[in-house]
Design an enzyme around this catalytic site. Structure first.
Site, PDB file in Angstrom:
ATOM      1  N   ARG A  36      -1.868  -6.915  12.100  1.00 58.39           N
ATOM      2  CA  ARG A  36      -2.847  -6.341  13.045  1.00 58.39           C
ATOM      3  C   ARG A  36      -3.315  -7.409  14.031  1.00 58.39           C
ATOM      4  NH1 ARG A  36      -6.189  -2.032  10.007  1.00 58.39           N
ATOM      5  NH2 ARG A  36      -4.500  -0.752   9.181  1.00 58.39           N
ATOM      6  N   GLU A  53      -9.261  -2.142  13.101  1.00 51.27           N
ATOM      7  CA  GLU A  53      -9.766  -2.998  12.017  1.00 51.27           C
ATOM      8  C   GLU A  53      -8.801  -4.161  11.795  1.00 51.27           C
ATOM      9  OE1 GLU A  53     -10.806  -1.177   8.154  1.00 51.27           O
ATOM     10  OE2 GLU A  53     -10.028  -3.010   7.223  1.00 51.27           O
ATOM     11  N   SER A 112     -11.410  -7.011   6.462  1.00 48.43           N
ATOM     12  CA  SER A 112     -12.528  -6.510   5.666  1.00 48.43           C
ATOM     13  C   SER A 112     -12.948  -7.616   4.721  1.00 48.43           C
ATOM     14  CB  SER A 112     -12.120  -5.310   4.815  1.00 48.43           C
ATOM     15  OG  SER A 112     -12.036  -4.160   5.600  1.00 48.43           O
ATOM     16  N   ARG A 149       0.860  -1.185   0.000  1.00 50.12           N
ATOM     17  CA  ARG A 149       0.000   0.000   0.000  1.00 50.12           C
ATOM     18  C   ARG A 149       0.896   1.234   0.000  1.00 50.12           C
ATOM     19  NH1 ARG A 149      -5.396  -1.886   1.849  1.00 50.12           N
ATOM     20  NH2 ARG A 149      -5.386  -3.967   0.923  1.00 50.12           N
ATOM     21  N   GLU A 180       0.210   4.243   0.562  1.00 52.60           N
ATOM     22  CA  GLU A 180      -0.296   5.381   1.326  1.00 52.60           C
ATOM     23  C   GLU A 180       0.835   6.026   2.122  1.00 52.60           C
ATOM     24  OE1 GLU A 180      -4.392   3.263   2.584  1.00 52.60           O
ATOM     25  OE2 GLU A 180      -2.535   2.194   2.175  1.00 52.60           O
ATOM     26  N   ARG A 205      -0.629   1.656  13.043  1.00 46.49           N
ATOM     27  CA  ARG A 205      -1.286   0.429  12.566  1.00 46.49           C
ATOM     28  C   ARG A 205      -1.207   0.240  11.062  1.00 46.49           C
ATOM     29  NH1 ARG A 205      -6.458   2.402  11.261  1.00 46.49           N
ATOM     30  NH2 ARG A 205      -6.346   4.597  11.730  1.00 46.49           N
ATOM     31  N   HIS A 206      -0.449   1.090  10.379  1.00 46.85           N
ATOM     32  CA  HIS A 206      -0.264   0.944   8.931  1.00 46.85           C
ATOM     33  C   HIS A 206       1.207   0.761   8.587  1.00 46.85           C
ATOM     34  CE1 HIS A 206      -4.172   3.130   8.763  1.00 46.85           C
ATOM     35  NE2 HIS A 206      -4.368   2.339   7.725  1.00 46.85           N
TER      36      HIS A 206
HETATM   37  P1  ATP Z   1      -7.528   0.736   7.103  1.00 44.57           P
HETATM   38  O1  ATP Z   1      -8.920   1.270   6.924  1.00 44.57           O
HETATM   39  O2  ATP Z   1      -7.222   0.353   8.520  1.00 44.57           O
HETATM   40  O3  ATP Z   1      -6.480   1.619   6.479  1.00 44.57           O
HETATM   41  P2  ATP Z   1      -8.126  -0.845   4.811  1.00 44.57           P
HETATM   42  O4  ATP Z   1      -9.613  -0.879   4.934  1.00 44.57           O
HETATM   43  O5  ATP Z   1      -7.486   0.088   3.849  1.00 44.57           O
HETATM   44  O6  ATP Z   1      -7.471  -0.621   6.268  1.00 44.57           O
HETATM   45  P3  ATP Z   1      -8.279  -3.417   3.567  1.00 44.57           P
HETATM   46  O7  ATP Z   1      -8.045  -3.016   2.158  1.00 44.57           O
HETATM   47  O8  ATP Z   1      -9.655  -3.643   4.030  1.00 44.57           O
HETATM   48  O9  ATP Z   1      -7.576  -2.311   4.504  1.00 44.57           O
HETATM   49  O10 ATP Z   1      -7.318  -4.666   3.887  1.00 44.57           O
HETATM   50  C1  ATP Z   1      -7.714  -5.798   4.636  1.00 44.57           C
HETATM   51  C2  ATP Z   1      -6.923  -5.905   5.924  1.00 44.57           C
HETATM   52  O11 ATP Z   1      -5.528  -5.855   5.671  1.00 44.57           O
HETATM   53  C3  ATP Z   1      -7.145  -4.750   6.884  1.00 44.57           C
HETATM   54  O12 ATP Z   1      -8.318  -4.963   7.647  1.00 44.57           O
HETATM   55  C4  ATP Z   1      -5.906  -4.769   7.722  1.00 44.57           C
HETATM   56  O13 ATP Z   1      -5.976  -5.769   8.723  1.00 44.57           O
HETATM   57  C5  ATP Z   1      -4.843  -5.171   6.722  1.00 44.57           C
HETATM   58  N1  ATP Z   1      -4.199  -3.973   6.181  1.00 44.57           N
HETATM   59  C6  ATP Z   1      -4.618  -3.220   5.148  1.00 44.57           C
HETATM   60  N2  ATP Z   1      -3.795  -2.192   4.912  1.00 44.57           N
HETATM   61  C7  ATP Z   1      -2.811  -2.306   5.826  1.00 44.57           C
HETATM   62  C8  ATP Z   1      -1.628  -1.540   6.104  1.00 44.57           C
HETATM   63  N3  ATP Z   1      -1.315  -0.474   5.378  1.00 44.57           N
HETATM   64  N4  ATP Z   1      -0.836  -1.940   7.119  1.00 44.57           N
HETATM   65  C9  ATP Z   1      -1.162  -3.040   7.851  1.00 44.57           C
HETATM   66  N5  ATP Z   1      -2.242  -3.796   7.635  1.00 44.57           N
HETATM   67  C10 ATP Z   1      -3.056  -3.446   6.642  1.00 44.57           C
HETATM   68 MG    MG Z   2     -10.819  -2.430   5.212  1.00 46.95          MG
END
Ligand code: ATP
Ligand code: MG
Length: 439
Positions: free
Chosen positions: A413, A362, A365, A221, A223, A229-230
């Site tokens: 997470r 979270e 998803s 990602r 971002e 937590r990211h």
């Molecule tokens: P958040 O809203 O917390 O940024 P997200 O909704 O973008 O997460 P999803 O695309 O739903 O993330 O990814 C599924 C799962 O993967 C998340 O629930 C999380 O546990 C994990 N995850 C996603 N992005 C990240 C990240 N940048 N770092 C760590 N874990 C991640």
């Molecule tokens: Mg999500």
């Protein structure tokens, strides 16, 4: 000091296998050196390996000068091999020690070390991550990664026992899947490609071939967030199931979470101790809170979130206090969820998507996905994506892709919650974030 060769010498016992019942026997142990102490008549040091530690004690009157000099030259964290006799000794930890006849210094650690793996001198997280190879020798780090290992082991066993096939899909891809999250571009010969944000499209296609699939793999990602937590590279446990809808995979997720928590609690009791973490196994069924309910609960608690907006971190945290433990947020507005999300039949503004939350964090998803080409094309367009870029994906839809559902569960997470870590960097060996690309 000239280093010794390992040669043909091999370890006969791990440190904790050396017990007083072996008294009188010769053993060979190998590991890292702790502090060397000199108590007048004896010199001793603690030797640690993956199993624990053993005291090596050399009485000056009985041990040759050369060996004593070798002990004097040892530095903390050096790698050594010790051949010696097992002696029952009340004063030693575990009531046993090794009386050395030979010490081989296999690698002498340079002092001063960038950090003290015994943790007597506290270092901040950045310093620890810079010297991660040493930091991972701390008992807390070891405990975290043993718990992470157990969590993954249990998750895998659980899914395999439910008929899932483990797959590996490409991490070099041509298109985005999570429209919100940015992509890392890479140069792929004469074209541009990207690091995969999620195995989403591949696992969906695979439901049409293998029925139930899962993958444990990296997601990337781009971002620019800098949060506890990211990370820019994370590990996701992704599953996808044919002939299923959201509620079916929520049950799988609930079971999986309870299995993992119970196993870690039972099998990692020794690891939870140094972390001072009391693990509470969530009770099934987890609460289902609709997005609308969540907004209303938050409003009553003084946190306003306009309908149709994602829950910002403080709102997620507040909801975590209001609901507690593990819970699902369901019936998300379609606009907040990715293009492959199935709209609800009775209210197309809402989606069949869910998030699994644990105390405001979270963890996963998922949801019911679209399996009809026409609807997917419509939603790709709505999200501003070009259906032509998804041609090879759409092909599988034309080949009778079954209805399906799945989720992505963040292993990092999950490990945070299992270990009580408040920063994701603690539970990832070599984290990748906005500033960190090494080690
Ligand atoms: P958040 O809203 O917390 O940024 P997200 O909704 O973008 O997460 P999803 O695309 O739903 O993330 O990814 C599924 C799962 O993967 C998340 O629930 C999380 O546990 C994990 N995850 C996603 N992005 C990240 C990240 N940048 N770092 C760590 N874990 C991640
Ligand atoms: Mg999500």
């Amino acid at each position: 000091m000239k280093l010794d060769e390992l040669g043909n010498l091999r370890r006969t016992h791990l440190s904790t296998e050396v017990a007083s019942k072996l008294a009188g026997k010769e053993v060979v142990v190998m590991g890292r050196v702790g502090d060397v102490r000199d108590l007048g008549g004896i010199k001793f040091f603690i030797l640690s390996d993956i199993s624990g530690s053993i005291q090596v004690t050399a009485p000056k009157a009985k041990v040759g000068k050369k060996l004593l000099a070798k002990i004097d030259g040892l530095t903390q964290e050096s790698a050594v091999a010790v051949r010696g006799k097992v002696v029952a000794a009340k004063q030693a930890p575990r009531g046993v020690e090794v009386f050395p006849s030979e010490i081989r210094v296999l690698n002498l650690a340079s002092v001063p070390l960038p950090l003290d793996p015994r943790g007597r001198v506290k270092a901040n997280l950045d310093t620890r991550l810079d010297a991660r190879a040493l930091d991972l020798r701390r008992s807390e780090s070891l405990a975290i990664f043993k718990i992470r290992h157990q969590a993954l082991q249990t998750a895998r066993n659980y899914l395999v026992s439910k008929g899932f096939i483990e797959v590996n899909t490409p991490k070099i891809v041509a298109t985005a899947t999570e429209s919100g999250a940015a992509l890392f571009p890479i140069s792929y010969f004469e074209r541009e490609a990207f690091l995969s944000q999620s195995p989403q499209l591949y696992k969906e296609v695979l439901t049409g071939c293998f029925g139930r699939v899962f993958e444990v793999g990296p997601i990337f990602r781009a971002e620019e967030h800098d949060t506890p937590r990211h990370l820019n590279e994370a590990i996701s446990i992704d599953i996808e199931v044919a002939y299923a809808a959201a509620e079916d995979v929520m049950k799988i997720l609930e079971d999986l979470i309870v299995e993992v928590f119970s196993d870690v609690k039972r099998k990692c009791a020794e690891e939870l101790k140094p972390l001072n973490h009391k693990l509470e196994v969530p009770k099934k069924p987890f609460r289902r809170v609709t997005y609308d309910e969540a907004i209303k609960k938050l409003e009553r608690a003084g946190v306003k979130v306009p309908w149709g907006e994602d829950l910002p971190t403080p709102a997620e945290k507040k909801l975590g206090e209001l609901v507690d433990g593990a819970y699902f947020v369901v019936d998300w507005p379609m606009i907040l969820k990715p293009f492959y999300t199935m709209p609800k039949k009775d209210n197309p503004k809402l989606s069949g998507a869910f998030d699994l939350m644990h105390k405001g964090l979270e963890l996963a998803s998922g949801g019911t996905r679209i399996h009809q080409e026409e609807l997917l094309v419509k939603q790709l367009k709505q999200k501003g994506l070009n259906p032509q870029s998804f041609e090879s994906h759409l092909q599988s839809f034309r080949a009778g892709l079954p209805p399906h559902a799945g989720f992505g569960l963040g292993l990092d997470r999950l490990t945070m919650v299992l270990t009580g870590a408040d920063n994701i960097r603690e539970v990832v060996l070599f984290p990748r974030d906005r500033r960190r690309l090494a080690p």
